[in-house]
Motif scaffolding. Structure first.
Motif, PDB file in Angstrom:
ATOM      1  N   MET A  43       1.031  -1.347  -0.015  1.00 58.41           N
ATOM      2  CA  MET A  43       0.189  -0.199   0.059  1.00 58.41           C
ATOM      3  C   MET A  43       0.944   1.141   0.116  1.00 58.41           C
ATOM      4  N   PRO A  44       0.456   2.338  -1.028  1.00 59.62           N
ATOM      5  CA  PRO A  44       1.510   3.406  -1.171  1.00 59.62           C
ATOM      6  C   PRO A  44       1.348   4.275   0.350  1.00 59.62           C
ATOM      7  N   THR A  45       2.582   4.870   0.532  1.00 62.86           N
ATOM      8  CA  THR A  45       2.644   5.669   1.850  1.00 62.86           C
ATOM      9  C   THR A  45       2.611   7.203   1.280  1.00 62.86           C
ATOM     10  N   GLU A  46       3.758   7.931   1.386  1.00 61.92           N
ATOM     11  CA  GLU A  46       4.038   9.167   0.848  1.00 61.92           C
ATOM     12  C   GLU A  46       4.751   9.115  -0.537  1.00 61.92           C
ATOM     13  N   ASP A  47       3.836   8.716  -1.714  1.00 59.34           N
ATOM     14  CA  ASP A  47       4.500   8.371  -2.848  1.00 59.34           C
ATOM     15  C   ASP A  47       3.768   8.957  -3.805  1.00 59.34           C
ATOM     16  N   HIS A  48       3.959  10.193  -4.112  1.00 58.95           N
ATOM     17  CA  HIS A  48       3.126  11.107  -5.069  1.00 58.95           C
ATOM     18  C   HIS A  48       4.316  11.499  -6.203  1.00 58.95           C
ATOM     19  N   GLY A  49       5.490  10.494  -6.256  1.00 57.04           N
ATOM     20  CA  GLY A  49       6.509  10.838  -7.152  1.00 57.04           C
ATOM     21  C   GLY A  49       6.900  12.331  -7.356  1.00 57.04           C
ATOM     22  N   SER A  50       7.452  12.509  -8.344  1.00 57.81           N
ATOM     23  CA  SER A  50       7.847  14.049  -8.587  1.00 57.81           C
ATOM     24  C   SER A  50       6.815  15.149  -8.979  1.00 57.81           C
ATOM     25  N   THR A  51       5.609  14.797  -8.985  1.00 60.41           N
ATOM     26  CA  THR A  51       4.505  15.782  -9.471  1.00 60.41           C
ATOM     27  C   THR A  51       4.507  17.094  -8.822  1.00 60.41           C
ATOM     28  N   VAL A  52       4.479  17.071  -7.357  1.00 62.39           N
ATOM     29  CA  VAL A  52       4.348  18.158  -6.616  1.00 62.39           C
ATOM     30  C   VAL A  52       5.782  18.916  -6.790  1.00 62.39           C
ATOM     31  N   PRO A  53       7.034  18.504  -6.654  1.00 61.93           N
ATOM     32  CA  PRO A  53       8.202  19.058  -6.959  1.00 61.93           C
ATOM     33  C   PRO A  53       8.449  19.716  -8.303  1.00 61.93           C
ATOM     34  N   ARG A  54       7.483  18.952  -9.357  1.00 65.18           N
ATOM     35  CA  ARG A  54       7.779  19.534 -10.775  1.00 65.18           C
ATOM     36  C   ARG A  54       6.959  20.596 -10.965  1.00 65.18           C
ATOM     37  N   ARG A  55       5.813  20.743 -10.242  1.00 62.53           N
ATOM     38  CA  ARG A  55       5.062  21.927 -10.271  1.00 62.53           C
ATOM     39  C   ARG A  55       5.657  23.186  -9.525  1.00 62.53           C
ATOM     40  N   GLN A  56       6.127  23.003  -8.519  1.00 63.65           N
ATOM     41  CA  GLN A  56       6.610  23.888  -7.644  1.00 63.65           C
ATOM     42  C   GLN A  56       7.894  24.510  -8.272  1.00 63.65           C
ATOM     43  N   LEU A  57       8.667  23.592  -8.796  1.00 62.89           N
ATOM     44  CA  LEU A  57       9.958  23.957  -9.783  1.00 62.89           C
ATOM     45  C   LEU A  57       9.460  24.936 -10.706  1.00 62.89           C
ATOM     46  N   GLY A  58       8.596  24.460 -11.554  1.00 59.67           N
ATOM     47  CA  GLY A  58       8.007  25.135 -12.597  1.00 59.67           C
ATOM     48  C   GLY A  58       7.715  26.674 -12.169  1.00 59.67           C
ATOM     49  N   ARG A  59       6.991  26.922 -11.127  1.00 57.58           N
ATOM     50  CA  ARG A  59       6.226  28.034 -10.822  1.00 57.58           C
ATOM     51  C   ARG A  59       7.592  29.059 -10.352  1.00 57.58           C
ATOM     52  N   TYR A  60       8.493  28.363  -9.548  1.00 55.19           N
ATOM     53  CA  TYR A  60       9.544  29.291  -9.263  1.00 55.19           C
ATOM     54  C   TYR A  60      10.410  29.716 -10.271  1.00 55.19           C
ATOM     55  N   LEU A  61      10.666  28.683 -11.301  1.00 54.41           N
ATOM     56  CA  LEU A  61      11.358  29.346 -12.612  1.00 54.41           C
ATOM     57  C   LEU A  61      10.605  30.294 -13.297  1.00 54.41           C
ATOM     58  N   ARG A  62       9.373  30.307 -13.517  1.00 53.16           N
ATOM     59  CA  ARG A  62       8.368  31.244 -14.055  1.00 53.16           C
ATOM     60  C   ARG A  62       8.559  32.738 -13.553  1.00 53.16           C
ATOM     61  N   ARG A  63       8.631  32.370 -12.052  1.00 53.34           N
ATOM     62  CA  ARG A  63       8.475  33.847 -11.402  1.00 53.34           C
ATOM     63  C   ARG A  63       9.991  34.400 -11.625  1.00 53.34           C
ATOM     64  N   ALA A  64      10.992  33.617 -11.581  1.00 56.49           N
ATOM     65  CA  ALA A  64      12.345  34.030 -11.969  1.00 56.49           C
ATOM     66  C   ALA A  64      12.521  34.627 -13.036  1.00 56.49           C
ATOM     67  N   ARG A  65      11.935  33.923 -14.168  1.00 59.53           N
ATOM     68  CA  ARG A  65      11.956  34.378 -15.590  1.00 59.53           C
ATOM     69  C   ARG A  65      11.296  35.876 -15.794  1.00 59.53           C
ATOM     70  N   GLU A  66      10.259  35.998 -15.075  1.00 60.76           N
ATOM     71  CA  GLU A  66       9.068  37.046 -15.138  1.00 60.76           C
ATOM     72  C   GLU A  66       9.889  38.114 -14.348  1.00 60.76           C
ATOM     73  N   ASP A  67      10.322  37.875 -13.215  1.00 55.29           N
ATOM     74  CA  ASP A  67      11.346  38.940 -12.552  1.00 55.29           C
ATOM     75  C   ASP A  67      12.448  39.539 -13.208  1.00 55.29           C
ATOM     76  N   ALA A  68      13.014  38.567 -13.886  1.00 56.99           N
ATOM     77  CA  ALA A  68      14.206  39.273 -14.914  1.00 56.99           C
ATOM     78  C   ALA A  68      13.864  39.789 -16.339  1.00 56.99           C
ATOM     79  N   GLN A  69      12.338  39.849 -16.505  1.00 63.04           N
ATOM     80  CA  GLN A  69      11.812  40.516 -17.776  1.00 63.04           C
ATOM     81  C   GLN A  69      12.374  39.596 -18.768  1.00 63.04           C
TER      82      GLN A  69
END
Length: 295
Positions: free
Chosen positions: A1-27
């Motif tokens: 039975m799975p425990t804390e096994d959400h794979g890379s889904t949440v880290p991928r989405r978080q990383l994507g948001r941080y990178l988008r923010r960094a790109r937009e901040d840099a214009q």
């Protein structure tokens, strides 16, 4: 039975948001970033939407382009390494459509799941017989073996509701009466599905609520079913935003902008105000089973 096994889904989405923010901040535009990195613009979009994993060195190159601080660069490189984690569903290969993998990962990471269902019993509460018929009707060209693999994925997903660590999510389902009056080919198997919903209401983390015909229309009733996922706080990171999910034969829709989520929250609230509570729903589903199947 799975425990804390959400794979890379949440880290991928978080990383994507941080990178988008960094790109937009840099214009820096998406096209300019793609040109500078010698990547395609769709690749930048996929990264920022969290649909692909990332190598730490690629993240470093993006951070350098955006003139990100050393601390942020180091943190995002560490987050990139987390995007390589595998979820249990990935062992099933093509038994799971690629566009649905993201949802399964988010579902496993959520602290609360809410479903408004107008057409079908939600997957987390389907019996094997119900799931088999749905799979066979959705894709009649699948072989018997392929159908069984998809069934196995559905049953594995349901383990989410019984896991010990982390605590299982709270699940609240509002089901239209039409869903329960729409029979399977086998009356006895549909009766079994109704019993299963009644039993689900005995679980401490599950609430099954019936939206009876007598309740009339709710807000945007023509919009069909959807799910709203809420997530736990992340240690030292921005929390994963609530996400609205709906799907169809060819793909899925994920919405997490505040105004979008607020609209679906209002639809949920409208349906919730008209739905029976869990105890009333149990009695109503039992009465329906007696009416239709002499159960």
């Amino acid at each position: 039975m799975p425990t804390e096994d959400h794979g890379s889904t949440v880290p991928r989405r978080q990383l994507g948001r941080y990178l988008r923010r960094a790109r937009e901040d840099a214009q820096v535009t998406v096209k300019a970033a793609a040109d500078a990195l010698e990547w395609s613009t769709p690749r930048i979009w996929r990264i920022e939407n969290g649909t692909v994993g990332m190598r730490a060195l690629d993240v470093k190159a993006m951070c350098e382009l955006y003139d990100a601080s050393a601390d942020l660069t180091e943190a995002l490189m560490g987050l990139a390494r987390e995007t390589k984690a595998k979820g249990w569903w990935q062992s099933y290969g093509d038994a799971l459509p690629s566009w649905f993998e993201l949802y399964v990962g988010l579902e496993a990471a959520a602290r609360r799941l809410r479903y408004l269902q107008t057409d079908i019993v939600p997957g987390l509460l389907q019996t094997k017989a119900y799931t088999r018929e749905v799979i066979a009707l959705d894709d009649p060209e699948l072989s018997g073996e392929e159908q069984e693999r998809r069934l196995a994925v559905r049953m594995e997903r349901q383990n989410l509701l019984d896991r010990r660590l982390p605590p299982p999510p709270a699940l609240e389902v509002i089901i239209s009466e039409a869903v329960l009056r729409r029979p399977l080919r086998s009356p006895s198997e549909m009766a079994g599905q109704l019993r299963y919903l009644i039993e689900a209401n005995d679980r401490p983390n599950v609430a099954v609520r019936l939206l009876p015909f007598s309740a009339g229309l709710h807000r945007w009733a023509s919009g069909g079913g959807f799910a709203i996922l809420d997530f736990p706080d992340q240690r030292g990171r921005d929390p994963e935003p609530p996400t609205v999910y709906s799907d169809g034969p060819t793909g899925a829709l994920y919405l997490d902008k505040t105004r979008e989520v607020d609209m679906y929250e209002s639809i949920w609230q409208s349906a919730s105000e008209r739905a029976l509570d869990s105890a009333q729903s149990t009695r109503a589903i039992r009465a329906l089973s007696e009416e239709l199947y002499n159960e």
